[in-house]
Design a protein around this motif. Structure first.
Motif, PDB file in Angstrom:
ATOM      1  N   GLU A   1      13.401  11.093  -1.977  1.00 51.46           N
ATOM      2  CA  GLU A   1      12.284  11.303  -2.749  1.00 51.46           C
ATOM      3  C   GLU A   1      12.589  10.597  -4.149  1.00 51.46           C
ATOM      4  O   GLU A   1      11.597   9.826  -5.110  1.00 51.46           O
ATOM      5  CB  GLU A   1      12.175  12.784  -3.227  1.00 51.46           C
TER       6      GLU A   1
ATOM      7  N   TYR B   1      11.063   7.031  -3.764  1.00 52.09           N
ATOM      8  CA  TYR B   1       9.575   7.247  -4.066  1.00 52.09           C
ATOM      9  C   TYR B   1       9.243   7.291  -5.516  1.00 52.09           C
ATOM     10  O   TYR B   1       8.472   6.697  -6.217  1.00 52.09           O
ATOM     11  CB  TYR B   1       9.194   8.287  -3.264  1.00 52.09           C
ATOM     12  N   ARG B   2       9.811   8.242  -6.235  1.00 56.81           N
ATOM     13  CA  ARG B   2       9.631   8.594  -7.873  1.00 56.81           C
ATOM     14  C   ARG B   2       9.729   7.197  -8.250  1.00 56.81           C
ATOM     15  O   ARG B   2       9.058   6.846  -9.330  1.00 56.81           O
ATOM     16  CB  ARG B   2      10.491   9.643  -8.115  1.00 56.81           C
ATOM     17  N   LYS B   3      10.883   6.595  -8.101  1.00 56.22           N
ATOM     18  CA  LYS B   3      11.084   5.315  -9.102  1.00 56.22           C
ATOM     19  C   LYS B   3      10.098   4.180  -8.604  1.00 56.22           C
ATOM     20  O   LYS B   3       9.636   3.661  -9.806  1.00 56.22           O
ATOM     21  CB  LYS B   3      12.468   4.652  -8.538  1.00 56.22           C
TER      22      LYS B   3
ATOM     23  N   GLN C   1       7.057   4.780  -7.900  1.00 62.47           N
ATOM     24  CA  GLN C   1       5.688   5.443  -8.621  1.00 62.47           C
ATOM     25  C   GLN C   1       5.611   4.775 -10.066  1.00 62.47           C
ATOM     26  O   GLN C   1       4.263   4.554 -10.409  1.00 62.47           O
ATOM     27  CB  GLN C   1       5.757   6.678  -8.869  1.00 62.47           C
ATOM     28  N   ASP C   2       6.802   4.464 -10.772  1.00 65.07           N
ATOM     29  CA  ASP C   2       6.543   3.944 -12.049  1.00 65.07           C
ATOM     30  C   ASP C   2       5.939   2.665 -12.250  1.00 65.07           C
ATOM     31  O   ASP C   2       5.488   2.304 -13.306  1.00 65.07           O
ATOM     32  CB  ASP C   2       7.907   3.981 -12.694  1.00 65.07           C
ATOM     33  N   ASP C   3       6.098   1.951 -11.065  1.00 65.17           N
ATOM     34  CA  ASP C   3       5.392   0.299 -11.018  1.00 65.17           C
ATOM     35  C   ASP C   3       4.117   0.332 -11.260  1.00 65.17           C
ATOM     36  O   ASP C   3       3.337   0.921 -10.598  1.00 65.17           O
ATOM     37  CB  ASP C   3       5.921  -0.237  -9.784  1.00 65.17           C
TER      38      ASP C   3
ATOM     39  N   LEU D   1       1.804  -0.806  -8.530  1.00 61.52           N
ATOM     40  CA  LEU D   1       2.033  -0.205  -7.208  1.00 61.52           C
ATOM     41  C   LEU D   1       0.810   1.106  -7.160  1.00 61.52           C
ATOM     42  O   LEU D   1       0.957   1.855  -8.124  1.00 61.52           O
ATOM     43  CB  LEU D   1       2.988   0.444  -6.627  1.00 61.52           C
ATOM     44  N   PHE D   2       0.045   1.068  -6.360  1.00 63.40           N
ATOM     45  CA  PHE D   2      -1.078   2.178  -6.331  1.00 63.40           C
ATOM     46  C   PHE D   2      -0.836   3.160  -4.975  1.00 63.40           C
ATOM     47  O   PHE D   2      -1.051   2.554  -3.883  1.00 63.40           O
ATOM     48  CB  PHE D   2      -2.454   1.357  -6.208  1.00 63.40           C
ATOM     49  N   LEU D   3      -0.694   4.292  -5.158  1.00 69.68           N
ATOM     50  CA  LEU D   3      -0.408   5.286  -3.949  1.00 69.68           C
ATOM     51  C   LEU D   3      -1.883   6.011  -3.832  1.00 69.68           C
ATOM     52  O   LEU D   3      -2.386   6.589  -4.666  1.00 69.68           O
ATOM     53  CB  LEU D   3       0.527   6.037  -4.120  1.00 69.68           C
TER      54      LEU D   3
END
Lengths: 388, 770
Positions: free
Chosen positions: B368, B371-373, B375-377, B380-382
């Protein structure tokens, strides 16, 4: 619920990240923020949708969004966010983004991006004031003259107050029109009947003078007086007190400057409204907010952007120098002291008004009530079209 | 053999206060004439245990019947030499006084019957003669990937020699060919990607003196049993010369890994429209190639179609996974690998936007943090959503995606340069020989999961689906060439209790052939399987069973001259332990045996027996029961066959909670419900037992049977039994099987009462007293 065509604006994401401390990219759209928000409604599930728009850099959606103006940052969303994504802070950042989006000059964007830009802007205005003062009044007050003889209220009105007011009026109006264009006109899904603009006018005035949505930020079931005695309305009432004080002083000074420079006209009104009420409001309010921002105990004051600090400090200093000046007049201190005190007061006051009101933090004075007004218009218009 | 029975009736733990122990002693003496019959207030105490030890030493007592607590308690105290003393535990505490009213005649009768059954069994039981042999203790590891290498190295470190067979020319498996991997140790929050982390592992294996490596090699056949496997290896040497090598092997670790799901089946997601739509594995290859081209980290990822820089890429998660029409399961690694591939994209093409469209992001545990790390980019779009259309415009060379059910509150349109399909993993556990009409998962499993009722339509319960797979192990076993599958090609084992186990004793699957997993998890799996393999070889050479009847020294004896070649035992053995000759005569392999007794239950002529567990022994226990003839309520007798693994402990726990249970029941513990021979039903019913209740494990696709098929087979065989009952004009409801989980013990009083009431409504067994 149509189809969204994805056009990400990565610069926007960076900008929004920059002007606040929200971790909106951490959002996984659980919706807790909207569920706990006392103000969010089913039709307006903020801050959830703002979180994803910001995360994906959807400029079109964000620039036409009024909801940041409907949020008063109670912080429930940030407190409950399972990812510590700070949705409340995002709404704050978006307000900063919107201020720069409505500003067609691009100055706001510069000020928000860099604190040095803000210093320079303030300095430029201060230099202009300084030069004006030098030209109009010089730096060697003639001995024996009264303050009014040295610094005539008419000259201040003609060369300082009124041009500035006109400038603020024109600039702010154009920004508000820009806001109206982006948020209301561009929205093709709703057409607002002309009549509504007038019938909803009361909400603009009501919200401007009461900031009543602040009170709604607490959706606890206790009665009003209980919340009042529990201190749940402290922030709202302090903010309101500060705002009324400021508006009273602004109107008083810009349009009735004579009063301030002469100690004895309408003494009662003057003493009660300005010397006591407004002075106390201004000092108490600014000090209260500075303490909140320093202690960081409540969500709304947890994060402070440089523009927040600049605004509150300038407001405090303006009030403080103004009060000293007023005291000097009332207690008849030596005239040269007053002369220089006056200059210092203006050197703080004008940069603050010229820069902060249209381009920075203080513009929320206009955008907040206008945002609520526009949102009301759209909602009412939608309801009307549904009934048809 | 002398039958010197000593009966020791304990009066401790309130047994003496609830039962008339003196009467129990006298009854035992009168009815069974044991050599010794004593009572004591605590046989587990020093004074008590010394009494028994003295009798063993001085009076040559060799059948010790201890009527005290459950057989699951005090095993460390009552541990007499099993090769010379048979210890029989009669449960007076958990199964009698804790579940019955004290000082009651029915309670007393229950205790007497239990003691009687214990003595009957002790009299008949023989001492085990363990099959102690000098066996081979070399471990065969099939597959030289992460799991195989780690298994080999760990086994070697533990002092065992290893034979490693790898089909490719190099070791390292899939991860070796990858450009970069995520780091191997938590907390995974720095997004560190590592290159060539396997060199040390590979050289460790290659430089080991005790690991013999066959590259470019396959298994041609495996015959034998644990400790004496004969493995034929087909090895391609220099100049394509094929060598056949024979190796003697003790135990086998299957680490054959996985293969990517067939991308051609993903055409509905646009695969094949343009070379810019590729799978996650193809993207890894692309990275690897780009790196190899320049031996440089700073390559730019270019479109395969026109060589231009990739400016936007979408990863589509669960491409053909968690989808009933494709792979119904989650491969567990694709979320992490897409995030990692996205990180590489962002590093090498910093201007590119990376979109990840997912059903759910599954980055379990400390992953996790990765993944969290990510997310900060900001590039990057989730997006949670379901892809509804992929189209490709040749003119503009743009891939257009339509995504529905998104969190934008509607559908989205997204244009990208490149689309990566994150496809799942398929276990590399052999290919079906039947050809394309055999679908992965679906058809076979429905049959495998069928319950007893529909099994009647097939030849033998659940076993018609034994794989017609081959290509990996190529076993010469009667039941097929590969390990049986549970579902989707993954090997069957009671995965709740026994990871790394398969239904082939001594053969342990590990890594992604066992369940989808990544390299980090495979390392642990490799160690587990190595330990299992070592345990198996050591236990087998001492003549002791492996899990779950660890240390059991008995094994089935086949009285072959009486065999009718019905083949039931060879077909029904859940572990494929029994081969057969051309005539169909069973050829047992005791080393492969788990001692469940399913073969014993299957045999219609009762030629299969264990030294201490046989149709005759259990039959004698049943016959020892006292059946009152008065047709009063308390005189109904219900025989309960309770599985020793879950049902018997459940009864113990019920006792521990002091909850009353009907005194009409008489509990006979069995190794597995699958070991119940139909003759016992006949023994019981002809004796005058009014009803028979089977308490055993759950069966079906989430079975809990420790022997995989035992409870299901019992249910299937009861189908045959019911016809017999009808012929005897006995109601078929007199026999009932209940699937019981260990944690269901609170349901036991209701289950038993319900059955007792049913029997009472049917009336007493008409054969009573015959």
């Amino acid at each position: 619920m149509g189809t969204t065509t994805i056009k990400t604006d990565n610069d926007l994401i960076k900008y929004v990240k920059n002007v606040g401390e929200s971790n909106f990219k951490k959002c996984f759209q659980c919706g807790t923020c909207s569920a706990v928000c006392p103000l969010s409604t089913e039709d307006r599930p903020f801050p959830r949708k703002e979180m994803i728009w910001a995360g994906w850099g959807l400029k079109e959606q964000l620039a036409s969004d009024l909801d940041p103006w409907l949020c008063y940052y109670c912080g429930e969303c940030s407190k409950n966010c399972p990812r510590k994504a700070e949705p409340g802070e995002l709404m704050m950042s978006l307000r900063r983004f919107l201020i720069s989006a409505y500003d067609w000059t691009g100055i706001s964007k510069l000020l928000y991006k860099s604190k040095y830009a803000e210093y320079i802007a303030l300095l430029i205005v201060a230099v202009v004031v300084f030069i004006e003062w030098a030209v109009l009044f010089g730096f060697s007050p003639a001995s024996g003259a009264s303050l009014n003889q040295l610094v005539s209220p008419e000259k201040i009105d003609y060369f300082f107050d009124w041009p500035m007011t006109a400038f603020l009026g024109v600039v702010l109006t154009s920004f508000i029109y820009n806001m109206y264009r982006k948020t209301v006109l561009s929205d093709k899904s709703v057409k607002i009947p002309l009549k509504l603009y007038f019938t909803e006018g009361w909400s603009l005035i009501f919200n401007f003078f009461t900031q009543y949505r602040y009170a709604k930020c607490d959706d606890g079931k206790e009665p009003f007086y209980k919340k009042l005695t529990d201190g749940k309305y402290n922030f709202w009432l302090t903010h309101l007190f500060l705002m009324i004080s400021y508006v009273a002083l602004f109107v008083g000074i810009v349009f009735f400057l004579d009063w301030f420079q002469k100690e004895n006209s309408f003494p009662l009104l003057h003493i009660v409204l300005f010397d006591y009420f407004a002075s106390i409001g201004l000092m108490f309010g600014t000090v209260y907010f500075v303490i909140k921002r320093l202690t960081k105990k409540i969500e709304r004051s947890k994060f402070s952007h440089h523009t927040d600090w600049m605004f509150i400090i300038l407001l405090f200093l303006t009030g403080f120098t103004g009060i000293i000046l007023r005291a000097a007049i009332v207690y008849k201190l030596p005239v040269p002291w007053m002369f220089y005190l006056y200059l210092i007061h203006l050197l703080i006051l004008f940069p603050m008004l010229v820069i902060e009101v249209p381009f920075s933090k203080w513009s929320h004075l206009a955008y907040r009530p206008m945002g609520i007004y526009f949102a009301n218009l759209k909602e009412k218009a939608k309801n009307l079209s549904k009934q048809v | 053999m002398d039958n010197n029975v000593g009966v020791y009736i304990c009066s401790g733990c309130d047994i003496g206060k609830s039962l008339n122990v003196e009467r129990l002693v006298n009854t035992a003496k009168d009815s069974f004439k044991p050599m010794v019959c004593l009572s004591h207030e605590a046989f587990c105490g020093e004074e008590g245990i010394n009494l028994i030890k003295k009798d063993i030493a001085e009076k040559s007592v060799n059948k010790v019947v201890i009527a005290a607590c459950s057989m699951r308690a005090k095993q460390d105290v009552f541990n007499f030499d099993p090769l010379n003393v048979h210890t029989e535990r009669v449960n007076l505490r958990e199964h009698v006084i804790w579940v019955s009213p004290p000082n009651d005649n029915n309670t007393q009768l229950l205790a007497e019957d239990n003691i009687g059954m214990g003595i009957a069994r002790a009299k008949k039981a023989e001492f085990p003669e363990p099959l102690v042999q000098e066996l081979n203790k070399t471990i065969l590891v099939i597959g030289g990937g992460v799991t195989g290498l780690n298994s080999a190295l760990n086994a070697e470190k533990a002092g065992y020699s290893v034979v490693l067979v790898e089909k490719k020319s190099n070791l390292g498996g899939f991860p070796y060919s990858k450009y970069k991997k995520w780091e191997a140790n938590p907390p995974f929050d720095k997004n560190i990607l590592i290159k060539n982390g396997m060199d040390e592992l590979i050289s460790g294996v290659e430089n080991s003196k005790n690991i013999k490596i066959y590259k470019n090699s396959k298994i041609k056949s495996i015959s034998g049993a644990p400790g004496r496997f004969n493995v034929e290896i087909e090895s391609e040497g220099e100049s394509n010369k094929i060598d056949n090598i024979n190796e003697n092997i003790g135990a086998i670790i299957v680490a054959t890994g996985w293969k990517p799901y067939d991308a051609k089946k993903l055409d509905y997601l646009g695969y094949g429209l343009t070379p810019d739509i590729l799978t996650n594995v193809e993207l890894e290859e692309l990275y690897s190639d780009l790196y190899q081209d320049g031996k440089n980290e700073n390559f730019t990822i270019k479109r395969k179609s026109n060589g231009e820089n990739v400016k936007s890429v979408a990863f589509l998660q669960c491409a053909g996974s968690r989808d009933e029409n494709h792979l119904p399961y989650c491969s567990t690694v694709c979320c992490m690998s897409s995030l990692k591939e996205a990180a590489l994209f962002r590093k090498n093409n910093p201007d590119a936007n990376v979109y990840i469209i997912y059903k759910d992001i599954r980055t379990p545990g400390e992953y996790e943090n990765f993944y969290r790390k990510m997310q900060d980019d900001e590039g990057l779009f989730l997006m949670k959503g379901i892809i509804s259309d992929v189209s490709f415009d040749k003119g503009s060379n743009i891939i257009s995606l339509k995504v529905k059910d998104t969190l934008f509150g509607g559908d989205i349109d997204l244009d990208v340069d490149m689309l990566v399909l994150a496809a799942g993993m398929v276990p590399n556990s052999g290919d079906f020989e039947a050809g394309p009409e055999v679908k992965l998962g679906s058809d076979n499993d429905s049959a495998a999961n069928a319950n007893g009722a529909s099994c009647a339509a097939t030849t033998t319960a659940g076993l018609s689906v034994l794989p017609n797979k081959s290509g990996i192990l190529n076993l010469t076993y009667r039941q097929g060439k590969e390990m049986p599958d549970l579902a989707y090609g993954f090997p069957d084992s009671n995965f709740i209790c026994f990871p790394y186990e398969s239904r082939r004793t001594g053969i342990y699957p590990a890594g992604s052939v066992r369940a989808p997993m990544d390299a980090v998890f495979s390392v642990d799996d490799a160690k587990g399987a190595a330990l299992k393999a070592i345990q198996c070889m050591e236990q087998t050479s001492r003549g002791r069973a492996v899990h779950p009847r660890s240390n059991d020294m008995t094994y089935p004896f086949f009285d072959l001259p009486r065999c009718t070649q019905c083949k039931r035992c060879t077909e029904e053995c859940p572990f494929g332990a029994i081969d057969e000759d051309e005539k169909g005569t069973p050829k047992p392999n005791p080393e492969r045996c788990r001692r469940c007794g399913v073969c014993m239950g299957a045999c219609p002529v009762r030629i299969i027996s264990f030294k201490n567990y046989s149709p005759d022994i259990i039959g004698s226990m049943i016959k020892s029961l006292y059946i009152p003839e008065d047709p009063t309520d308390e005189n109904y007798r219900i025989l309960v066959f309770a599985c020793e693994n879950d049902a018997y402990p459940a009864l113990d726990i019920l006792g521990l909670n002091k909850i009353n249970l009907s005194s009409n029941i008489r509990v006979v513990p069995v190794r597995c419900l699958g070991s119940i021979n139909n003759v016992w039903y006949a023994d019981a019913l002809s004796k005058g037992i009014d009803g028979i209740l089977l308490l055993g494990c759950k069966f079906g696709d989430d079975y809990q049977c420790h022997f995989v098929k035992g409870s299901e087979l019992a249910s299937y065989r009861m189908g045959n039994l019911k016809e017999t009952l009808t012929r005897l004009v006995l109601e078929e409801e007199r026999v009932r099987q209940i699937q019981l989980e260990f944690s269901d013990y609170m349901k036991l009083p209701e289950i038993v009462d319900d059955f007792v009431n049913k029997i009472k409504s049917l009336g007493p067994n008409p054969y009573k007293g015959f």
